[in-house]
Design a protein around this motif. Structure first.
Motif, short mmCIF file in Angstrom:
data_model
loop_
_atom_site.label_atom_id
_atom_site.label_comp_id
_atom_site.label_asym_id
_atom_site.label_seq_id
_atom_site.Cartn_x
_atom_site.Cartn_y
_atom_site.Cartn_z
N GLY A 1 1.02 -1.07 0.03
CA GLY A 1 -0.14 0.00 0.10
C GLY A 1 0.79 1.37 -0.02
O GLY A 1 2.18 0.99 0.01
N SER A 2 0.30 2.42 -0.20
CA SER A 2 1.26 3.57 -0.21
C SER A 2 1.68 3.93 1.08
O SER A 2 0.79 4.22 2.22
N PRO A 3 2.99 4.00 1.28
CA PRO A 3 3.36 4.47 2.74
C PRO A 3 3.43 5.91 2.85
O PRO A 3 2.93 6.66 1.72
N GLU A 4 3.47 6.56 4.07
CA GLU A 4 3.57 8.02 4.11
C GLU A 4 4.68 8.68 3.93
O GLU A 4 5.94 8.11 4.14
N ALA A 5 4.84 9.87 3.41
CA ALA A 5 6.02 10.84 3.16
C ALA A 5 6.73 10.85 4.72
O ALA A 5 6.13 11.26 5.63
N GLY A 6 7.94 10.27 4.51
CA GLY A 6 8.82 10.74 5.96
C GLY A 6 8.85 9.41 6.60
O GLY A 6 9.79 9.19 7.62
N ASP A 7 8.18 8.30 6.28
CA ASP A 7 8.35 6.90 6.79
C ASP A 7 9.78 6.57 6.41
O ASP A 7 10.41 6.71 5.47
N ARG A 8 10.51 5.88 7.52
CA ARG A 8 11.75 5.30 7.38
C ARG A 8 11.63 3.80 6.70
O ARG A 8 10.71 3.10 6.74
N VAL A 9 12.44 3.64 5.50
CA VAL A 9 12.29 2.38 4.80
C VAL A 9 13.43 1.39 5.30
O VAL A 9 14.89 1.96 5.44
N GLY A 10 13.43 0.28 5.62
CA GLY A 10 14.47 -0.87 5.94
C GLY A 10 14.34 -1.94 5.35
O GLY A 10 13.27 -2.51 4.98
N VAL A 11 15.36 -2.62 5.07
CA VAL A 11 15.32 -4.11 4.51
C VAL A 11 15.22 -4.78 5.81
O VAL A 11 16.12 -4.86 6.62
N VAL A 12 14.38 -5.86 5.65
CA VAL A 12 14.18 -7.01 6.52
C VAL A 12 14.56 -8.49 5.90
O VAL A 12 14.49 -8.63 4.63
N GLU A 13 14.73 -9.42 6.67
CA GLU A 13 15.44 -10.69 6.06
C GLU A 13 14.23 -11.67 5.65
O GLU A 13 14.50 -12.60 4.98
N SER A 14 13.37 -11.58 6.32
CA SER A 14 12.02 -12.54 6.09
C SER A 14 10.68 -12.00 5.93
O SER A 14 10.48 -10.89 6.43
#
Length: 488
Positions: A425-438
């Motif tokens: 879905g659309s995240p909000e402007a300013g949200d932190r993005v992180g890569v997860v393993e699973s």
């Protein structure tokens, strides 16, 4: 005379039957004898045909042995009477004291269950504090803790935020992996002072022609390469009062702020706002005095007006760099880029590209045909196609990475703005993005955040359901003279 001999015969059967009924009844009474038990007499049900219908209730020992219409008190009625006579003293059950585990928000019903108390009692306590609530209302942990401790229970607070541990801000282990990264420059300023035109002149493209009324409706992020060969990432923030929050978020990801002020217009309210954002973010600022080619342009006036906001430019003996530019004529643009490069060199910006990516959502929208599209500025690490990413309450797998021109990329390193396809879905402007393993971890994090968001909203709404009197008393304590009110 003729009937007289027969008359006894007519009456006889009636008499005999009438006389016989009690004896029949005696025979019909069955006597049940059981060893060691009192003798029990069971009456057969009376034939009711013809007689008045009598309602027969349940067949119990008392109704069977007792007289026909004799009514005895029920056990419950007897108990009630004795209680009334004794003055209603019922034996108090031993109270259980528990250790109650409290999350950040909890419903009243759940809290009562955890304490083994009646939810009515919890609601009563809230009412004493002047808070009207139902059992499904959500209260925060502080209120719940007060109630639990007042009822004699011990409280253990847990933060569900442990789910998010290790998602962001894990320190880089080896500093020798850190490589120089391009500076991220945010362009700020008042409406129609020429922020987008300046960016266009730098990028040699034209975005503004497509904007409604020349107002930037979204945050654009572009990367350009200076004549000296240094890449610079530009973020163009909307210069509209409605986008203050977005602009404030733009200042979180930035390294350098370029403040655009029109020479013919001077310092305006949003210019002051942008200065405040830049100071709050603690980032260096470069002032670009635009529209110097226009008639009535007074760059000196801009310099003196900036002094009111504690911004002292270099020509007036301060430490803020200022450059006089013209976006339409292309004047001094190289000098501006040179100053940005110089400032970036002083900041010595580095990031480690060999690690899971972290970044910030600059803008997000729902695109017809492509689904949710988020513009993400990668800040550390490298984002690759196929990575599982989490942003706010949304997660997804990166399906495609696109740059500002629409070219697809295989990966994006630090300070590279990319459009990411693949969010749920659309995240909000300013949200932190992180890569997860699973996927399970991604789901766990987003479900937790979603729940927190809902519960916080519910707790806020619950707190707002107060009367006008409460509102006025709050105003009195706050000492406010005016109160904004919407009459529905």
């Amino acid at each position: 005379g003729t009937l007289s001999p027969a008359s006894p015969m007519v009456g006889a059967p009636a008499g005999t039957t009438a006389g016989a009924r009690p004896n029949d009844e005696e025979e019909a009474k069955r006597i049940i004898r059981r060893p060691g038990m009192p003798t029990k007499v069971v009456l057969p049900p009376r034939p009711t045909r013809g007689a008045a219908q009598k309602d027969r209730g349940r067949l119990t020992v008392s109704s069977a042995t007792g007289g026909e219409d004799e009514r005895t008190r029920s056990v419950a009625a007897f108990r009630r009477r004795t209680q009334r006579l004794k003055g209603h003293v019922h034996d108090q059950k031993e109270k259980l004291l528990r250790e109650v585990i409290l999350p950040e928000t909890i419903t009243i019903q759940d809290l009562a269950n955890r304490m083994s108390e009646r939810s009515v009692d919890v609601i009563k306590m809230l009412m004493k504090q002047g808070q009207m609530a139902t059992i499904n209302d959500v209260i925060d942990a502080d209120t719940a803790q007060l109630i639990a401790e007042e009822l004699g229970h011990t409280v253990k607070r847990v933060a569900e935020a442990d789910v998010e541990e290790g998602l962001f801000d894990t320190p880089d282990i080896q500093d020798d992996h850190a490589l120089p990264r391009p500076p991220v420059v945010t362009i700020m300023g008042h409406v129609d002072h020429g922020k987008t035109s300046l960016l266009d002149a730098i990028r040699k493209t034209h975005v503004v022609t497509g904007e409604a009324g020349g107002i930037t409706q979204h945050i654009g992020a572009y990367q350009i390469v200076t004549p000296a060969g240094l890449p610079i990432t530009f973020i163009d923030t909307p210069g509209h009062a409605a986008f203050t929050a977005m602009r404030a978020r733009g200042a979180q990801v930035t390294d350098i702020v370029v403040l655009v002020v029109a020479a013919d217009d001077g310092v305006m309210p949003q210019t002051a706002e942008a200065i405040a954002h830049a100071k709050a973010a603690g980032v260096p600022m470069i002032v670009a005095i635009n529209k110097i080619d226009k008639q009535g342009a007074k760059p000196e006036r801009v310099r003196s007006e900036l002094l009111q906001y504690e911004v002292q430019v270099e020509t007036l003996g301060g430490d803020t760099i200022e450059v006089e530019v013209s976006a339409t004529q292309g004047t001094n643009l190289d000098k501006l880029l040179e100053m940005i490069a110089l400032q970036a060199e002083l900041l010595d910006l580095k990031a480690n590209p060999d690690r899971p990516a972290e970044g910030t959502v600059i803008e997000a929208r729902l695109d017809r045909g492509r689904g949710p599209v988020a513009t993400v500025l990668v800040q550390r690490g490298t984002l690759k196609v196929g990575d599982l990413i989490v942003a706010g309450t949304q997660w997804g797998r990166v399906r495609a990475l696109l740059d500002a021109t629409g070219m697809t990329l295989a990966s994006a390193g630090p300070s590279v703005p990319v459009e990411v396809l693949g969010f749920s879905g659309s995240p909000e402007a300013g949200d932190r993005v992180g890569v997860v393993e699973s996927e399970s971890r991604a789901r766990e994090i987003t479900e937790y955040r979603d729940r927190v968001k809902r519960e916080v909203a519910a707790a806020r709404v619950g707190g707002m359901r107060s009367s006008l009197v409460d509102m006025m008393s709050q105003l009195k304590t706050a000492g406010r003279k005016e109160f904004p009110l919407v009459i529905k």
